[in-house]
Design a protein around this motif. Structure first.
Motif, short mmCIF file in Angstrom:
data_model
loop_
_atom_site.label_atom_id
_atom_site.label_comp_id
_atom_site.label_asym_id
_atom_site.label_seq_id
_atom_site.Cartn_x
_atom_site.Cartn_y
_atom_site.Cartn_z
N VAL A 365 2.74 16.51 -0.86
CA VAL A 365 3.17 15.21 -0.34
C VAL A 365 2.30 14.10 -0.93
N PHE A 366 0.99 14.29 -0.91
CA PHE A 366 0.08 13.26 -1.44
C PHE A 366 0.35 13.03 -2.92
N ILE A 367 0.52 14.11 -3.67
CA ILE A 367 0.79 13.99 -5.11
C ILE A 367 2.07 13.21 -5.35
N ASN A 368 3.10 13.51 -4.55
CA ASN A 368 4.38 12.82 -4.73
C ASN A 368 4.25 11.32 -4.44
N ILE A 369 3.58 10.98 -3.34
CA ILE A 369 3.45 9.57 -2.95
C ILE A 369 2.60 8.81 -3.97
N ILE A 370 1.47 9.40 -4.38
CA ILE A 370 0.60 8.71 -5.36
C ILE A 370 1.30 8.63 -6.72
N ASP A 371 2.01 9.68 -7.08
CA ASP A 371 2.76 9.66 -8.34
C ASP A 371 3.79 8.53 -8.34
N ASN A 372 4.51 8.34 -7.21
CA ASN A 372 5.47 7.24 -7.12
C ASN A 372 4.78 5.89 -7.21
N ALA A 373 3.62 5.77 -6.56
CA ALA A 373 2.89 4.49 -6.60
C ALA A 373 2.49 4.14 -8.02
N VAL A 374 2.01 5.14 -8.79
CA VAL A 374 1.63 4.89 -10.18
C VAL A 374 2.87 4.65 -11.04
N LYS A 375 3.91 5.45 -10.78
CA LYS A 375 5.13 5.39 -11.59
C LYS A 375 5.79 4.01 -11.50
N TYR A 376 5.82 3.42 -10.27
CA TYR A 376 6.50 2.14 -10.09
C TYR A 376 5.55 0.96 -10.20
N SER A 377 4.37 1.20 -10.78
CA SER A 377 3.44 0.11 -11.07
C SER A 377 3.36 -0.09 -12.57
N SER A 378 2.86 -1.23 -12.96
CA SER A 378 2.72 -1.56 -14.38
C SER A 378 1.24 -1.89 -14.67
N GLY A 379 0.95 -2.11 -15.94
CA GLY A 379 -0.42 -2.45 -16.32
C GLY A 379 -0.94 -3.65 -15.56
N GLY A 380 -2.14 -3.52 -15.01
CA GLY A 380 -2.71 -4.61 -14.24
C GLY A 380 -2.49 -4.48 -12.74
N ASP A 381 -1.59 -3.60 -12.31
CA ASP A 381 -1.36 -3.39 -10.88
C ASP A 381 -2.44 -2.48 -10.29
N THR A 382 -2.46 -2.43 -8.98
CA THR A 382 -3.47 -1.64 -8.27
C THR A 382 -2.80 -0.72 -7.24
N VAL A 383 -3.30 0.51 -7.17
CA VAL A 383 -2.87 1.46 -6.13
C VAL A 383 -4.06 1.70 -5.22
N THR A 384 -3.84 1.50 -3.93
CA THR A 384 -4.91 1.65 -2.95
C THR A 384 -4.58 2.80 -2.00
N VAL A 385 -5.54 3.72 -1.84
CA VAL A 385 -5.37 4.86 -0.95
C VAL A 385 -6.42 4.77 0.15
N ILE A 386 -5.96 4.76 1.41
CA ILE A 386 -6.86 4.62 2.56
C ILE A 386 -6.62 5.78 3.52
N ALA A 387 -7.70 6.45 3.94
CA ALA A 387 -7.61 7.51 4.93
C ALA A 387 -8.43 7.10 6.14
N GLU A 388 -7.85 7.26 7.34
CA GLU A 388 -8.57 6.85 8.54
C GLU A 388 -8.05 7.62 9.76
N ALA A 389 -8.90 7.70 10.78
CA ALA A 389 -8.51 8.33 12.04
C ALA A 389 -8.02 7.25 12.99
N GLU A 390 -6.99 7.58 13.73
CA GLU A 390 -6.40 6.62 14.67
C GLU A 390 -5.99 7.38 15.92
N ALA A 391 -6.77 7.21 17.01
CA ALA A 391 -6.56 7.94 18.26
C ALA A 391 -6.61 9.44 17.96
N ASP A 392 -5.56 10.16 18.28
CA ASP A 392 -5.52 11.60 18.02
C ASP A 392 -4.70 11.93 16.79
N LYS A 393 -4.70 10.99 15.83
CA LYS A 393 -3.92 11.17 14.61
C LYS A 393 -4.75 10.84 13.39
N VAL A 394 -4.26 11.33 12.26
CA VAL A 394 -4.86 11.00 10.96
C VAL A 394 -3.82 10.19 10.18
#
Length: 466
Positions: A365-394
């Motif tokens: 799942v992570f590979i697919n989502i990050i791959d899409n983010a890179v695929k639909y971006s162009s030179g000069g764009d930025t992809v940001t990945v954030i991981a955090e805990a929220e209540a009883d969820k990730v």
């Protein structure tokens, strides 16, 4: 086998019951009207007979009067002799005197007289030898005179029967009119059902042949109308699904052809490289390896999708460190993003709660989502990945500043076969597979996007607590 239409079934079932009900009603009416008229006539004759009996009783008590003369005088002066014939029957059971002056044939049966002298109700309805229907009532008077045993009244039922026939004809006409109205309205109602059903059947056969261009004409606001609307909506969905499937086949064919062409081209180049140029060999092998990996991922997506469709997609869940899988996915695309001048920012926390899941599928799942983010971006764009805990969820958030998704396409991007941007590589099923995997982990995958500004994908998974 003969076709049984709804109209025929209605005629033979409902209409048959209706005819039987109307027949029962008519027979009940005929019985009631006959009983009413005959009872009224009988009551009238009995009252008249009682009146005559009272008069004769007075004469019988008068010792100076001649009873035979008085009874003769009573019959001769009977004021309703034009409608009712009054008779005096002697002790021998024969008609001795009549109000009309004519004595009936001695062979004529008088059941009412026989019942009267036997102490029963002297009443009889029957027909004369000429066919005329009569009603007769008898009353014993043997206690008044030893010469006469009973008095009897006879009246014709012709007028009563004629009146009854008029009522019978009237009720029959009314029943036939009701039946005709019900037949006309019933046929119209059945036609209002049969006509759209036939249209639905005809159009459904066209759907079965793959023609989704036709639609059902719908002019009603009832259950049939709802069915027509539902079938038209189904046709729209099937048409869209067919179009997406065709686009998917075309896209996959193109996606497969491109790496195969590259692999074939470089393989031929390497075969013809008699000088053994190391740079050419290195570059060619690199292209072949990259394109082979690309083909492998695409085939794996197709296999996963096929397993989902057949219900054979399974998970091997265990306690897993989600940061390890997310870090590997980011690392895989770091070099590629750098080569394409796309920045990757990874905000990694020191620690996250553990998750119960299939680490290989979550990494997919992570590979697919990050791959899409890179695929639909162009030179000069930025992809940001954030991981955090929220209540009883990730919560994992992957956002980019790429081309974004049209608002009209946003609700469909997780649909199988759907591909919003045909200018970018991909089969169009990776996101559908990813969404299914997240759902199987009791999580959610949400997508927000603005065309021309970028896309944000948020993955939420339940954490292990306690």
């Amino acid at each position: 086998m003969a076709k049984k239409s709804i109209t025929k079934r209605w005629i033979f079932n409902n209409l048959g019951v209706l005819i039987l009900a109307l027949a029962v009603v008519e027979l009940a009416f005929i019985y009631s009207i006959q009983n009413y008229y005959y009872s009224s006539a009988k009551q009238y004759l009995v009252s008249k007979l009682n009146a005559v009996s009272s008069v004769l009783s007075i004469h019988a008590q008068d010792n100076t009067a001649n009873f035979s003369s008085e009874i003769r005088n009573t019959l001769e002066t009977f004021n309703e002799k034009d409608k009712i014939e009054l008779m005096a029957i002697n002790s021998k059971g024969r008609v001795a005197l009549t109000s009309s002056g004519f004595s009936p044939d001695s062979t004529v049966s008088m059941p009412d007289y026989e019942e009267a002298v036997a102490g029963k109700e002297g009443y009889y309805v029957g027909s004369l030898s000429g066919g005329e229907k009569i009603m007769a009532v008898s009353m014993p008077i043997s206690n008044l005179s030893g010469e006469y045993s009973a008095i009897r009244m006879v009246t014709s039922l012709t007028e009563i029967d004629n009146a009854m026939k008029t009522y019978i004809v009237a009720i029959t006409v009314i029943c036939l009119a009701i039946l005709l109205i019900i037949i006309i309205t019933g046929l119209y109602f059945a036609g209002s059902i049969v006509k759209p059903i036939r249209q639905i059947s005809s159009i459904a056969r066209k759907f079965a042949m793959g023609d989704f261009s036709v639609r059902i004409d719908n002019s009603t606001d009832d259950e049939i109308g709802e069915l027509c609307t539902a079938i038209n909506h189904m046709a729209d969905e099937l048409s869209n699904a067919e179009a997406m499937k065709n686009d998917f086949i075309s896209s996959v064919s193109h996606e497969l052809r491109t790496p195969l062409t590259a692999i074939k081209g470089w393989a031929e180049t390497l075969m013809l490289d008699n000088e053994g140029n190391s740079d050419t060999i290195k570059k060619g092998v690199g292209v072949i390896v990259n394109e082979t990996e690309r083909l492998s991922r695409m085939v794996e997506e197709l296999l996963d999708f096929s397993r989902m469709q057949n219900g054979r997609f399974t998970l091997q869940k265990e306690t897993m460190d989600i940061l390890a899988e997310l870090g590997d996915a980011v690392l895989i695309y770091s070099d590629k993003a750098r080569r394409e001048n796309i920045g990757i920012i990874y905000k990694e926390p020191e620690m996250l709660p553990f998750v119960m899941g299939d680490k290989n599928r979550i990494r997919q799942v992570f590979i697919n989502i990050i791959d899409n983010a890179v695929k639909y971006s162009s030179g000069g764009d930025t992809v940001t990945v954030i991981a955090e805990a929220e209540a009883d969820k990730v919560k994992i958030t992957v956002s980019d500043t790429g081309c974004g998704i049209k608002e009209s396409d946003l609700s469909k991007v997780k649909t199988k076969f759907y591909k919003a941007n045909h200018t970018r590589r991909g089969s169009g099923i990776g996101l559908a597979v990813a969404d299914e995997i997240v759902e199987m982990h009791n999580g959610t995958l949400d997508i927000k996007s603005t065309e021309g500004k970028g896309t944000t994908v948020t993955i939420t998974l339940p954490a292990i607590t306690g």
